[in-house]
Design a protein around this motif. Structure first.
Motif, short mmCIF file in Angstrom:
data_model
loop_
_atom_site.label_atom_id
_atom_site.label_comp_id
_atom_site.label_asym_id
_atom_site.label_seq_id
_atom_site.Cartn_x
_atom_site.Cartn_y
_atom_site.Cartn_z
N PRO A 151 -3.04 -14.17 -5.31
CA PRO A 151 -2.64 -13.77 -6.48
C PRO A 151 -2.18 -12.31 -6.35
O PRO A 151 -1.15 -12.06 -7.17
CB PRO A 151 -3.67 -13.96 -7.18
N ALA A 152 -2.73 -11.46 -5.87
CA ALA A 152 -2.42 -10.05 -5.82
C ALA A 152 -1.00 -9.70 -5.21
O ALA A 152 -0.43 -8.68 -5.75
CB ALA A 152 -3.21 -9.02 -4.80
N LEU A 153 -0.33 -10.86 -4.66
CA LEU A 153 1.18 -10.48 -4.12
C LEU A 153 1.88 -10.50 -5.25
O LEU A 153 2.86 -10.07 -5.08
CB LEU A 153 1.30 -11.44 -3.06
N HIS A 154 1.56 -11.36 -6.31
CA HIS A 154 2.37 -11.78 -7.26
C HIS A 154 2.20 -11.01 -8.57
O HIS A 154 2.79 -11.01 -9.88
CB HIS A 154 2.37 -13.33 -7.84
N ALA A 155 1.50 -9.98 -8.51
CA ALA A 155 1.32 -8.73 -9.58
C ALA A 155 2.40 -7.87 -9.64
O ALA A 155 3.19 -7.73 -8.68
CB ALA A 155 0.05 -8.15 -9.14
N GLU A 156 2.79 -7.40 -10.70
CA GLU A 156 3.81 -6.66 -11.01
C GLU A 156 3.81 -5.39 -9.91
O GLU A 156 4.98 -4.99 -9.43
CB GLU A 156 4.02 -6.27 -12.42
N ILE A 157 2.71 -4.70 -10.03
CA ILE A 157 2.73 -3.67 -9.03
C ILE A 157 3.03 -3.76 -7.62
O ILE A 157 3.66 -3.16 -6.94
CB ILE A 157 1.10 -2.96 -9.27
N ALA A 158 2.69 -4.93 -7.02
CA ALA A 158 3.00 -5.60 -5.82
C ALA A 158 4.35 -5.73 -5.61
O ALA A 158 5.04 -5.27 -4.45
CB ALA A 158 2.34 -6.89 -5.33
N GLY A 159 5.13 -6.45 -6.48
CA GLY A 159 6.42 -6.58 -6.62
C GLY A 159 7.53 -5.20 -6.61
O GLY A 159 8.32 -5.17 -5.78
N ALA A 160 6.99 -4.41 -7.28
CA ALA A 160 7.51 -3.05 -7.35
C ALA A 160 7.36 -2.21 -5.97
O ALA A 160 8.33 -1.65 -5.44
CB ALA A 160 6.99 -2.11 -8.33
N ARG A 161 6.22 -2.40 -5.20
CA ARG A 161 6.09 -1.95 -4.01
C ARG A 161 6.84 -2.44 -2.92
O ARG A 161 7.49 -1.66 -2.02
CB ARG A 161 4.45 -1.67 -3.71
N MET A 162 6.82 -3.75 -3.13
CA MET A 162 7.68 -4.45 -1.86
C MET A 162 9.31 -3.98 -2.04
O MET A 162 10.00 -3.80 -1.12
CB MET A 162 7.51 -5.79 -1.85
N GLN A 163 9.50 -4.04 -3.59
CA GLN A 163 10.98 -3.67 -3.54
C GLN A 163 11.35 -2.12 -3.33
O GLN A 163 12.32 -1.94 -2.59
CB GLN A 163 11.29 -3.76 -5.25
#
Length: 437
Positions: A151-163
């Protein structure tokens, strides 16, 4: 009459012992203890309809007889051929017995999609023949963190970091990155529009969409692994559909296509590999998205040894474990561990349908446990012609070096304890869940 000492036999035995002191040691052999086959699903139908794909091509695309994304009939047969090879290979290596005892020696896990489950089922029929092998997977409607990430992968903060990790690799300039793939895009566009010259003239086929006209952009960070837009990303999807159609044996020539052969396909695969290398091999992306799978893989390779495990292994202690996933599954793990391979007829690190990263745990004659890793996949000809596989006619195989662990041996032996240290260092504990499957 010759004289022979009374204790001649003692002298002879003593001399033989001096001459061959290591005979017993030399007779000892390495023993295969555990195997994990992490594979991509087999040949599937294109994800887009022939009409959608045809927006970019002069000639029509073939139709598949199964729904979009499903394993094809030929895909089932190709997986069965692979199963025959693995069965013969691991019987020879002593891991399988060749009888019903093998039914309890293999464990199959698949992602919840039709193509991954059907792939494991087809492989099992010949890898462990005569067994009513169950293909395990999460229940309908559930997410499998080994494939989807926690679930942590789909958090907004994770998406921003991967972007940010993706953008930082290309100077946040999607246009410049797409332009760097222009040569491969020109080659693919010439094939799609059947142009006699490369690049295709701007007015070559005005009724069709052009790859080089697709706008380039870095879209808004998603809840999950980010993407990139533009000619190369669009080409990536088209080349996968070409690969699946070719591997399925579809008759492109009957639909008017000219110039489609293995050499052309090899060039056409380049945009797909460039996109995967950018998106899925970015270190932070791979670390966040593949830590769950890596932790389960490590626990499985350690199972049955004295090493401590922090995760649940895959299976119940079976010596052979098959995990059926996707090309992204393999690429993300390869990005996490910096694994690379090269097979004839494919781009570097390409993951053809049915291909697999195979991890083998060997107990060497010197008492040390090592991991030997290889990449296995059928060639384009073996796929298209559905050629039988055997020990004499095997699929393509490349030994894989594990950085920071492998040694300068023919199979790049990686000490198991060193692998555990390396993988535990690579895994991000913030992106794993510990309840297992």
């Amino acid at each position: 009459m010759p004289f022979f000492p009374r204790n001649l036999h003692v002298h002879v035995l003593f001399a033989l012992a001096l001459a061959f002191p290591l005979a017993d040691a030399r007779a000892a052999q390495d023993m295969l203890e555990k195997v994990v086959i992490l594979k991509r699903h087999g040949v599937r139908a294109a994800m887009s309809s022939p009409e959608k794909l045809g927006e970019f091509s002069l000639r029509p695309w073939p139709s598949f007889s199964v729904p979009a994304g499903h394993l094809t009939t030929n895909g089932v047969e190709l997986e069965s051929l692979l199963g025959n090879y693995y069965h013969a290979y691991y019987r020879q290596a002593g891991l399988l017995r060749g009888d019903r005892r093998d039914c309890s020696r293999a464990y199959y896990w698949a992602n919840r999609t039709q193509r991954t489950i059907a792939t494991a089922q087809a492989l099992a029929k010949t890898l462990t023949p005569g067994c009513d092998a169950e293909v395990h997977h999460v229940a309908e409607g559930r997410s499998d963190p080994m494939f989807d990430g926690p679930p942590a992968l789909h958090a907004e903060i994770a998406g921003a970091r991967m972007q940010a990790a993706l953008a930082g690799r290309i100077g946040a300039d999607a246009q410049a990155w797409n332009a760097a793939q222009q040569d491969a895009i020109d080659s693919l566009q010439a094939l799609l529009l059947q142009c006699a010259q490369r690049p295709c003239p701007a007015d070559a086929v005005p009724s069709q969409r052009r790859l080089d006209a697709v706008p380039a952009a870095l879209p808004t960070p998603p809840r999950g692994i980010p993407g990139i837009e533009g000619p190369a990303a669009t080409a990536s999807g088209l080349t996968e559909s070409l690969l699946m159609g070719w591997a399925d044996g579809q008759d492109f020539a009957a639909l008017g296509w000219r110039g489609l052969d293995e050499a052309t396909l090899l060039r056409a695969f380049a945009p797909h590999q460039a996109e995967f290398a950018l998106r899925l091999r970015a270190p932070d992306v791979a670390r966040m998205a593949s830590s769950q799978l890596a932790s389960r893989l490590l626990a499985t390779l350690l199972q049955g040894t004295d090493a401590s495990m922090h995760q649940a292994p895959i299976g119940n202690g079976e010596p052979l474990v098959v995990v059926s996933g996707h090309d992204g599954t393999l690429t993300l793990l390869a990005g996490l561990l910096d694994l690379h391979w090269q097979l004839p007829g494919y781009q570097p690190d390409q993951t053809p349908p049915g291909g697999a990263l195979v991890f083998e745990r060997w107990l060497r004659a010197d008492g040390n446990r090592v991991i030997r890793t290889r990449y296995v996949a059928q060639s384009l000809s073996q796929l298209r012609e559905r050629r039988p596989l055997s020990l004499d006619t095997p699929p393509l195989t490349a030994q894989v070096f594990i950085p920071g662990c492998s040694t300068a041996t023919p199979a790049y032996d990686c000490p198991l304890d060193v692998l555990a240290q390396a993988m535990n260092t690579a895994i991000d504990p913030g992106f794993i869940v510990t309840d297992g499957n």
